[in-house]
Design a protein around this motif. Structure first.
Motif, short mmCIF file in Angstrom:
data_model
loop_
_atom_site.label_atom_id
_atom_site.label_comp_id
_atom_site.label_asym_id
_atom_site.label_seq_id
_atom_site.Cartn_x
_atom_site.Cartn_y
_atom_site.Cartn_z
N SER A 163 26.41 42.68 20.26
CA SER A 163 27.44 41.95 19.70
C SER A 163 28.85 42.91 19.74
O SER A 163 29.89 42.33 19.95
CB SER A 163 27.16 41.49 18.26
OG SER A 163 28.33 40.87 17.45
N GLY A 164 28.53 44.27 19.27
CA GLY A 164 29.78 44.93 19.30
C GLY A 164 30.53 45.29 20.55
O GLY A 164 31.79 45.41 20.80
N ASP A 167 32.49 41.94 21.35
CA ASP A 167 33.69 42.13 20.49
C ASP A 167 34.75 43.21 21.24
O ASP A 167 35.81 42.92 21.36
CB ASP A 167 33.40 42.64 19.17
CG ASP A 167 32.75 41.59 18.31
OD1 ASP A 167 32.48 40.39 18.64
OD2 ASP A 167 32.14 41.84 17.40
N ASP A 168 34.18 44.28 21.72
CA ASP A 168 35.14 45.23 22.29
C ASP A 168 35.80 44.85 23.56
O ASP A 168 36.90 45.03 23.92
CB ASP A 168 34.38 46.65 22.64
CG ASP A 168 34.16 47.27 21.49
OD1 ASP A 168 34.60 47.00 20.39
OD2 ASP A 168 33.36 48.26 21.74
N GLU A 171 38.38 42.14 22.53
CA GLU A 171 39.45 42.74 22.19
C GLU A 171 40.51 43.49 23.06
O GLU A 171 41.54 43.18 23.25
CB GLU A 171 39.14 43.86 20.87
CG GLU A 171 40.19 44.46 20.11
CD GLU A 171 40.92 43.56 19.34
OE1 GLU A 171 42.03 44.08 18.85
OE2 GLU A 171 40.43 42.63 19.08
N ARG A 230 40.67 49.18 12.53
CA ARG A 230 39.88 49.50 13.80
C ARG A 230 40.32 50.83 14.74
O ARG A 230 39.32 51.57 15.27
CB ARG A 230 40.12 48.46 14.75
CG ARG A 230 39.37 48.49 16.14
CD ARG A 230 39.03 47.08 16.61
NE ARG A 230 37.75 47.12 17.83
CZ ARG A 230 37.14 46.20 18.36
NH1 ARG A 230 37.57 44.99 17.50
NH2 ARG A 230 36.14 46.21 19.04
#
Length: 333
Positions: A163-164, A167-168, A171, A230
């Protein structure tokens, strides 16, 4: 008519050809030099060769017709030479821009290929683990409650990692596509840094890394709280990841002129000088000795978010490790 041409042709060629050859030699010298100078020579040579041919044909008798012809040639040169200079400079600037654009495009394409390769590898690893543990649970290989709970926790951890990474990627795609829209407000850096340090302290403790933060003054900047958090989180995660046990990661905040300074120092042992300009590139994860973990997107995202705040970020070797320094504009009064 043909007789007259046959009489004047040898004189015209005899005087204009050497001038043309001399101009060709000058142009050859400018092949790898200034484009504007080459075009200037290219504009002057025909005019000078024409004047030479006219003088030869006239027998150097300065009649009114000869003076008029030479004057016309000079006027033509006064128009064509400046035009050649301007055109040459314009073409030179465009050529330089096109070369730089092609170089940037090749670098971006290389980064994309490298990113796809890293992400494909990093996605495959946790997916393989999740699949193996899910099959073990489904086949009844693991039945004891403690083992089932352990497998469930590991599946959850792998899912969080995936998931991370997603997300990266999302972004980063927003940043590179110019779709990032910031909601700016007055943001005290004390709140941002303290929250992130508190969240990362447990990670640092598990690795045996000391994490500390201090400031001579806590400035207020104009920015977006989530995005600034972030940035700090990515810098701290990178510093903790590459700092060995018993090392220290230090966060320092200060004000210099009209800018707020945020420094993150680690004990990674330093980065080769040749790699320093690439640390913020997409998918760059350094040498194997730095034990790369993750998709190599954290620093690239941090740079994109800092630049979206009209700030700057750089990295350099400092002491026993590296220093990442962020500069952000202060809140205007």
């Amino acid at each position: 008519m043909l007789v007259e041409i046959s009489h004047i042709l040898p004189y015209a060629v005899l005087f204009s050809l050497p001038l043309a050859v001399l101009g060709a030699l000058l142009l050859r010298r400018f092949v790898h030099g200034s484009l504007a100078a080459a075009l200037t020579v290219l504009a002057i040579v025909p005019v000078v060769a024409t004047i030479g041919g006219v003088l030869a044909v006239s027998g150097f008798m300065f009649t009114s017709m000869l003076v008029t012809t030479v004057l016309v040639c000079v006027l033509v040169a006064l128009v064509t030479v400046p035009a050649a200079v301007v055109l040459g400079r314009s073409i030179a600037r465009r050529s330089v821009w096109e070369r730089e654009a092609r170089a940037r495009e090749r670098a971006a394409e290389a980064s994309r290929r490298e990113l796809v390769a890293w992400i494909s590898h990093d996605l495959r690893t946790p997916l393989a683990g999740i699949r193996a543990m899910a099959e073990a649970l489904a086949d009844g290989v693991v039945t004891r409650p403690a083992e089932v709970a352990d497998y469930a926790g590991r599946i959850s951890a792998e899912a969080r990692q995936l998931s991370g990474m997603v997300d990266d990627l999302f972004e980063l795609s927003r940043i590179t596509a110019g779709a990032l829209r910031l909601t700016l407000s007055e943001v005290p850096l004390a709140d941002v840094v303290s929250d992130v340090v508190a969240a990362e302290r447990a990670v640092a403790a598990r690795k045996g890394v000391e994490l500390r933060a201090d400031a001579l003054t806590w400035p207020v900047v104009l920015g977006s709280d989530p995005e600034l958090a972030r940035v700090v989180r990515n810098l701290l995660a990178n510093a903790i990841r590459h700092t060995p046990p018993d090392g220290t990661v230090a966060v320092q905040v200060d004000v210099e002129g009209s800018e707020a300074l945020l420094r993150v120092d680690d004990a990674c042992g330093g980065i080769p000088e040749a790699d320093l300009p690439r640390v913020f590139d997409v998918a760059f994860r350094g040498t194997p000795s730095r034990q790369p973990v993750g998709g190599g997107l954290g620093l690239a995202i941090a740079r994109g978010l800092v630049e979206a705040h009209r700030g700057t970020i750089d990295a350099r070797n400092h002491g026993a490790g590296c220093r990442f320094e962020v500069r952000l504009p202060l809140r205007t009064a």
